[in-house]
Scaffold this motif. Structure first.
Motif, PDB file in Angstrom:
ATOM      1  N   ILE A 133      -6.686  -5.378  -3.082  1.00 34.74           N
ATOM      2  CA  ILE A 133      -5.319  -5.864  -3.314  1.00 34.74           C
ATOM      3  C   ILE A 133      -4.950  -6.769  -2.141  1.00 34.74           C
ATOM      4  CG2 ILE A 133      -2.899  -5.181  -3.532  1.00 34.74           C
ATOM      5  CD1 ILE A 133      -3.907  -2.510  -4.705  1.00 34.74           C
ATOM      6  N   PHE A 134      -4.670  -8.069  -2.445  1.00 33.40           N
ATOM      7  CA  PHE A 134      -4.393  -8.991  -1.351  1.00 33.40           C
ATOM      8  C   PHE A 134      -2.933  -9.430  -1.303  1.00 33.40           C
ATOM      9  CE2 PHE A 134      -5.826 -11.627  -4.891  1.00 33.40           C
ATOM     10  CZ  PHE A 134      -4.879 -12.629  -4.926  1.00 33.40           C
ATOM     11  N   TYR A 135      -2.132  -9.029  -2.283  1.00 28.03           N
ATOM     12  CA  TYR A 135      -0.691  -9.312  -2.199  1.00 28.03           C
ATOM     13  C   TYR A 135       0.074  -8.263  -2.993  1.00 28.03           C
ATOM     14  CZ  TYR A 135       3.883 -11.414  -2.569  1.00 28.03           C
ATOM     15  OH  TYR A 135       5.230 -11.619  -2.499  1.00 28.03           O
ATOM     16  N   SER A 136       1.240  -7.875  -2.465  1.00 24.09           N
ATOM     17  CA  SER A 136       2.127  -6.937  -3.176  1.00 24.09           C
ATOM     18  C   SER A 136       3.544  -7.181  -2.700  1.00 24.09           C
ATOM     19  CB  SER A 136       1.718  -5.485  -2.909  1.00 24.09           C
ATOM     20  OG  SER A 136       1.771  -5.219  -1.520  1.00 24.09           O
ATOM     21  N   ASN A 137       4.519  -6.879  -3.594  1.00 25.24           N
ATOM     22  CA  ASN A 137       5.914  -7.074  -3.198  1.00 25.24           C
ATOM     23  C   ASN A 137       6.484  -5.777  -2.629  1.00 25.24           C
ATOM     24  OD1 ASN A 137       6.246  -5.537  -5.495  1.00 25.24           O
ATOM     25  ND2 ASN A 137       7.844  -6.835  -6.388  1.00 25.24           N
ATOM     26  N   LYS A 138       7.755  -5.833  -2.240  1.00 21.58           N
ATOM     27  CA  LYS A 138       8.403  -4.711  -1.560  1.00 21.58           C
ATOM     28  C   LYS A 138       8.473  -3.476  -2.454  1.00 21.58           C
ATOM     29  CE  LYS A 138      12.547  -3.699   1.196  1.00 21.58           C
ATOM     30  NZ  LYS A 138      12.816  -2.407   0.569  1.00 21.58           N
ATOM     31  N   ALA A 139       8.798  -3.710  -3.755  1.00 21.34           N
ATOM     32  CA  ALA A 139       8.926  -2.568  -4.672  1.00 21.34           C
ATOM     33  C   ALA A 139       7.611  -1.789  -4.774  1.00 21.34           C
ATOM     34  CB  ALA A 139       9.365  -3.065  -6.048  1.00 21.34           C
ATOM     35  N   PHE A 140       6.476  -2.527  -4.808  1.00 24.82           N
ATOM     36  CA  PHE A 140       5.171  -1.869  -4.885  1.00 24.82           C
ATOM     37  C   PHE A 140       4.895  -1.078  -3.604  1.00 24.82           C
ATOM     38  CE2 PHE A 140       0.612  -1.787  -4.058  1.00 24.82           C
ATOM     39  CZ  PHE A 140       0.101  -1.267  -5.238  1.00 24.82           C
ATOM     40  N   GLU A 141       5.188  -1.692  -2.450  1.00 23.56           N
ATOM     41  CA  GLU A 141       4.928  -1.014  -1.181  1.00 23.56           C
ATOM     42  C   GLU A 141       5.771   0.256  -1.051  1.00 23.56           C
ATOM     43  OE1 GLU A 141       1.907  -3.301  -0.213  1.00 23.56           O
ATOM     44  OE2 GLU A 141       2.633  -1.714   1.100  1.00 23.56           O
ATOM     45  N   ASP A 142       7.044   0.196  -1.468  1.00 21.96           N
ATOM     46  CA  ASP A 142       7.924   1.358  -1.343  1.00 21.96           C
ATOM     47  C   ASP A 142       7.449   2.528  -2.196  1.00 21.96           C
ATOM     48  OD1 ASP A 142       9.464  -0.053   0.407  1.00 21.96           O
ATOM     49  OD2 ASP A 142      10.995  -0.624  -1.070  1.00 21.96           O
ATOM     50  N   GLN A 143       6.931   2.214  -3.387  1.00 18.98           N
ATOM     51  CA  GLN A 143       6.610   3.306  -4.315  1.00 18.98           C
ATOM     52  C   GLN A 143       5.137   3.712  -4.282  1.00 18.98           C
ATOM     53  OE1 GLN A 143       8.572   3.117  -8.229  1.00 18.98           O
ATOM     54  NE2 GLN A 143       9.504   1.163  -7.564  1.00 18.98           N
ATOM     55  N   ILE A 144       4.222   2.764  -3.999  1.00 15.12           N
ATOM     56  CA  ILE A 144       2.787   3.092  -4.072  1.00 15.12           C
ATOM     57  C   ILE A 144       2.046   2.702  -2.806  1.00 15.12           C
ATOM     58  CG2 ILE A 144       0.646   2.649  -5.330  1.00 15.12           C
ATOM     59  CD1 ILE A 144       2.270   2.169  -7.841  1.00 15.12           C
ATOM     60  N   GLY A 145       2.250   1.459  -2.358  1.00 14.11           N
ATOM     61  CA  GLY A 145       1.426   0.893  -1.298  1.00 14.11           C
ATOM     62  C   GLY A 145       1.450   1.659   0.007  1.00 14.11           C
ATOM     63  N   GLU A 146       2.595   2.211   0.417  1.00 16.23           N
ATOM     64  CA  GLU A 146       2.691   2.915   1.698  1.00 16.23           C
ATOM     65  C   GLU A 146       1.779   4.141   1.747  1.00 16.23           C
ATOM     66  OE1 GLU A 146       7.323   1.749   2.811  1.00 16.23           O
ATOM     67  OE2 GLU A 146       6.816   3.786   2.172  1.00 16.23           O
ATOM     68  N   LYS A 147       1.522   4.734   0.601  1.00 11.94           N
ATOM     69  CA  LYS A 147       0.709   5.960   0.557  1.00 11.94           C
ATOM     70  C   LYS A 147      -0.721   5.691   0.095  1.00 11.94           C
ATOM     71  CE  LYS A 147       4.930   8.447  -0.720  1.00 11.94           C
ATOM     72  NZ  LYS A 147       5.608   9.258  -1.772  1.00 11.94           N
ATOM     73  N   LEU A 148      -1.044   4.396  -0.071  1.00 12.65           N
ATOM     74  CA  LEU A 148      -2.367   4.052  -0.587  1.00 12.65           C
ATOM     75  C   LEU A 148      -3.309   3.781   0.578  1.00 12.65           C
ATOM     76  CD1 LEU A 148      -3.989   3.494  -3.194  1.00 12.65           C
ATOM     77  CD2 LEU A 148      -3.275   1.099  -3.016  1.00 12.65           C
ATOM     78  N   ILE A 149      -4.365   4.610   0.680  1.00  7.43           N
ATOM     79  CA  ILE A 149      -5.313   4.469   1.786  1.00  7.43           C
ATOM     80  C   ILE A 149      -6.296   3.336   1.497  1.00  7.43           C
ATOM     81  CG2 ILE A 149      -7.127   5.631   3.112  1.00  7.43           C
ATOM     82  CD1 ILE A 149      -5.687   8.271   2.510  1.00  7.43           C
ATOM     83  N   ASP A 150      -6.911   3.374   0.338  1.00  7.28           N
ATOM     84  CA  ASP A 150      -7.868   2.335  -0.075  1.00  7.28           C
ATOM     85  C   ASP A 150      -7.112   1.307  -0.923  1.00  7.28           C
ATOM     86  OD1 ASP A 150      -9.896   0.739  -0.905  1.00  7.28           O
ATOM     87  OD2 ASP A 150     -10.991   2.296  -2.021  1.00  7.28           O
ATOM     88  N   ARG A 151      -6.808   0.157  -0.299  1.00  7.79           N
ATOM     89  CA  ARG A 151      -5.979  -0.827  -0.979  1.00  7.79           C
ATOM     90  C   ARG A 151      -6.845  -1.683  -1.905  1.00  7.79           C
ATOM     91  NH1 ARG A 151      -0.932  -1.361   0.877  1.00  7.79           N
ATOM     92  NH2 ARG A 151      -0.774  -3.495   0.070  1.00  7.79           N
ATOM     93  N   SER A 152      -7.245  -1.085  -3.008  1.00 10.42           N
ATOM     94  CA  SER A 152      -8.044  -1.780  -4.008  1.00 10.42           C
ATOM     95  C   SER A 152      -7.813  -1.109  -5.346  1.00 10.42           C
ATOM     96  CB  SER A 152      -9.528  -1.734  -3.642  1.00 10.42           C
ATOM     97  OG  SER A 152     -10.008  -0.408  -3.725  1.00 10.42           O
ATOM     98  N   LEU A 153      -8.321  -1.760  -6.396  1.00 10.94           N
ATOM     99  CA  LEU A 153      -8.187  -1.157  -7.728  1.00 10.94           C
ATOM    100  C   LEU A 153      -9.013   0.123  -7.816  1.00 10.94           C
ATOM    101  CD1 LEU A 153      -8.275  -4.246 -10.153  1.00 10.94           C
ATOM    102  CD2 LEU A 153      -6.330  -3.160  -9.011  1.00 10.94           C
TER     103      LEU A 153
END
Length: 746
Positions: free
Chosen positions: A32-52
């Protein structure tokens, strides 16, 4: 974070979106090379492996789908997908992501957050106007900052155009369990005028009564509606005020034609009563009013427009009243449009052009009258020219004969004066004819090769006697490079130079006239030449310098008495130069002299050497030629006979074309001198008949100008042409040339 493929505008639009968006590379493990704020707040902050792969997604499970449900940390999320092959990119696009609620109703805090973040201004009030809750947009609308609180609606009533109308909003909501809508105007703290739509609704929570107020800014909508209304009114007014009438004609798939719209102006164009216009939908009613003669044109042009989908235009007549036989002229025009359902629609107009047609008819009559008058003038000038040339021919021929009879010195001077007067009369006649041809647009510029320096010297030589007679000195200055052959109208250039030089000699007394010709430039097969005629005569005042180029005009009326002339010379000179691509210039000072000048561009030509003069060869050999003279005028015949006899030639005379044909069929002649205007058979018919039985060269002799009969001369295959009054030397030269040409071709 890698940000390739994302421009600043795109990031700005989606970064703060409430919907989740992220992009993943299309190569394993699909980082995953780009994400918006809504994604980071709900998923991205807790995602260790940032990929599909880190999200637990299997590419093969959604490769043919447009949406998927993603599970992460016990929550489910819905996303839309755009695959790389769908967008011609090298990444996966996941957008419109939102959490799927499957764990019960929102919490109180969530509800409160929903209200506070609602995009439209919202207020929760008690029935007396006390504010229980206001969201961020409502505070901003009334000019409150986030750290201030709105306590009562009366605090902001001054912002509304009706300060007390808020009480009606609340009372109506309390009285009925329905949604009430109102419109109001508000001036915000910045001074901007806003149009608001207010919705009020009663709300009861745990037995406590509240009123929910919602505000919506409809300023743009109001402006748009106002603009649409203004545009509609403008277009409606335009259709009513525009001359004529507008219409919309529809042809359905079955070929049936009906008017779907007719403006009020159609009634006036077609002679309808206002009450008839509403029922005037069938095109057959309109066709029945068209003049029978114009009906085929209207129908065929309409069919052609329908087939080619090209604009239609037609002029036709229609009846003003079905009971009357009076017609008015109508101009119809329309542009067709083919609809998707197979119908064809024409958007067009009809306008009354009866006045225009009447004007065109009047104009046509005036044009014909002007053409007739011009033809009468042309015929008159031609007749006058012919009648003047005939006696002038006798005078000129007689003078020529007397000069060659070895007159005494004082007689020679008188004969030269007569000869000069005849030449001036011929110039005046030619000026009148040229003026008439130029005005009628019938004068053409020829293009034939001639030797430039020899041509100029010949003109100067011809005017030497005139210069000596007017006691003036005539000089010519030629620059280097003029010893060339060029293509142009030698006759018209000679006329221009003769006009300018004779004028200079006329208005100079015991002075000097200079003719200067310079080669300005020679390149690309063309030569640009500068011509100048200057004198030290009487000069021309500045206020008269434009006047002298007008038709029939001279500096002062007394000039015509003192100096003579028609006042056409310079007018014709300027018009001839314009036809040849030049423009005449003038510099003049009173009592110091004048300078006329112009430039012309010629094509450089290859010119054969002129044949040696035949006069001497015939004279030396004492050659005797036998000529046939076809001339009905006894005086002209007598004069021409004397000239021929002085050359040592013999001749026979006939009085008309019939006699000329008979003479040629019985006798051999070396050359035929054919007058054009003769009784019984004119010179044209006689020459055509002679050419069928003999190869004897025929020279046309006529008082008409060559340009007037040029086409007929070529059609009849004349071998030469000499205008009356006859220049004896020119005639002798042409006779010998045509005979030599015949002998060489034999």
């Amino acid at each position: 974070m890698q940000e390739r493929g994302i421009n600043s505008t795109f990031k700005k639009l989606i970064y703060e979106s409430s919907e989740m968006v992220f992009l993943a590379d299309d190569t394993f493990p699909y980082p995953i090379f780009y994400s918006n704020k809504a994604f980071e707040d709900q998923i991205g902050e807790k995602l260790i492996d940032r990929s599909l792969v880190g999200l637990g997604l299997d590419i093969s499970s959604f490769i043919f789908k447009e949406a998927l449900e993603l599970s992460h940390n016990g929550n489910k999320y819905d996303f839309h997908i755009e695959l790389p092959q769908d967008s011609s990119t090298n990444y996966f696009l996941f957008y419109k992501g939102e959490k799927v609620r499957d764990q019960g109703l929102p919490t109180k805090e969530e509800y409160q957050k929903f209200l506070l973040e609602f995009p439209d201004p919202q207020l929760v009030l008690k029935p007396d106007g006390e504010v229980f809750l206001s969201n961020t947009e409502a505070l901003s609308l009334f000019g409150y900052s986030d750290d201030k609180k709105l306590h009562h609606l009366s605090e902001v009533e001054g912002l509304f155009d009706d300060p007390l109308q808020w009480k009606n909003w609340l009372s109506n909501a309390v009285s009925e369990h329905t949604i009430h809508r109102f419109s109001t105007n508000l001036t915000d703290p910045h001074g901007s005028q806003l149009n608001l739509e207010v919705a009020s609704k009663q709300l009861s929570v745990a037995g406590v009564q509240y009123v929910l107020l919602s505000f919506k800014n409809i300023s743009e909508k109001v402006i748009l509606e106002k603009n649409l209304e203004d545009s509609s009114n403008f277009l409606m007014n335009l259709t009513e005020q525009v001359p004529g009438g507008l219409y919309q004609l529809v042809m359905d798939s079955e070929g049936k034609l009906n008017f779907s719209f007719l403006s009020k102006g159609i009634a006036q164009v077609l002679g309808l009563k206002p009450e008839e216009l509403d029922n005037f939908t069938d095109i057959s009613l309109a066709i029945s009013r068209v003049h029978p003669v114009d009906l085929p044109q209207v129908i065929m042009s309409s069919i052609a427009s329908a087939r080619t989908v090209e604009p239609w235009q037609c002029q036709f007549r229609v009846k003003s009243d079905p009971k009357s036989e009076d017609y008015r002229w109508i101009l119809g025009a329309a542009r067709p449009q083919a609809l998707e359902n197979g119908d064809m629609v024409w958007y067009g107009y009809l306008t009354d052009i009866s006045n225009q047609k009447e004007f065109e008819a009047t104009l046509d009559e005036s044009r014909k009258a002007a053409e007739k008058a011009n033809q009468i003038k042309s015929d008159f000038l031609s007749m006058i020219s012919h009648e003047l040339r005939t006696p002038l021919n006798a005078i000129s021929g007689s003078t020529y004969s007397l000069i060659h009879d070895h007159p005494q010195v004082h007689q020679k001077s008188e004969l030269d004066t007569i000869n000069f007067a005849v030449d001036n009369l011929i110039i005046m006649i030619n000026d009148l004819l040229d003026f008439q041809k130029i005005e009628a647009g019938k004068l053409t510029i020829e293009n034939a090769p001639f030797h430039l320096s020899s041509f100029i010297n010949q003109i100067i030589k011809g005017l030497t006697f005139h210069a000596r007679d007017s006691k003036n000195k005539l000089e010519v200055n030629l620059s280097e490079g003029l010893d060339i052959a060029v293509s142009g109208d030698k006759t018209r250039l000679s006329q221009i130079l003769n006009n300018l030089i004779t004028n200079a000699l006329k208005f100079t007394n015991e002075g000097e006239v200079k003719v200067t010709v310079n080669l300005i430039n020679r390149s690309n097969g063309k030569a640009k030449v500068y011509f100048e005629v200057s004198d030290n005569g009487i000069g021309i005042a500045p206020e008269h310098q434009d006047k002298i180029f007008n038709d029939f005009d001279q500096v002062r009326p007394t000039f015509s008495t003192k100096y003579g002339g028609t006042g056409l010379g310079l007018s014709i000179t300027r018009k001839l130069l314009n036809l040849m691509g030049g423009e005449i210039g003038l510099d003049s000072v009173v009592n110091e002299g004048s300078k006329f000048y112009f430039e012309l561009e010629f094509e450089i030509a290859e010119m054969q050497l002129e044949r040696p003069s035949l006069t001497n060869s015939y004279t030396n050999q004492n050659s005797a030629l036998h000529l046939l003279m076809a001339e009905d005028n006894d005086v002209n015949a007598l004069v021409l006979g004397k000239i021929i006899s002085k050359w040592g030639f013999t001749y026979e005379r006939v009085n008309n074309g019939v006699e000329a044909v008979n003479a040629v069929s019985q006798t051999n002649f070396d050359c035929i001198l054919m007058d054009i205007q003769m009784p019984e058979m004119d010179g044209f018919e006689a020459t055509l008949a002679i050419k069928k039985i003999s190869e004897t060269p025929v020279i046309a002799l006529t008082a008409a100008a060559k340009l007037e009969i040029k086409d007929r001369i070529e059609e009849c295959d004349f071998d030469g042409f000499v205008a009356k009054p006859i220049d004896a030397s020119e005639l002798q030269k042409i006779i010998q040339e045509v005979i030599l040409e015949r002998n060489q071709s034999a």
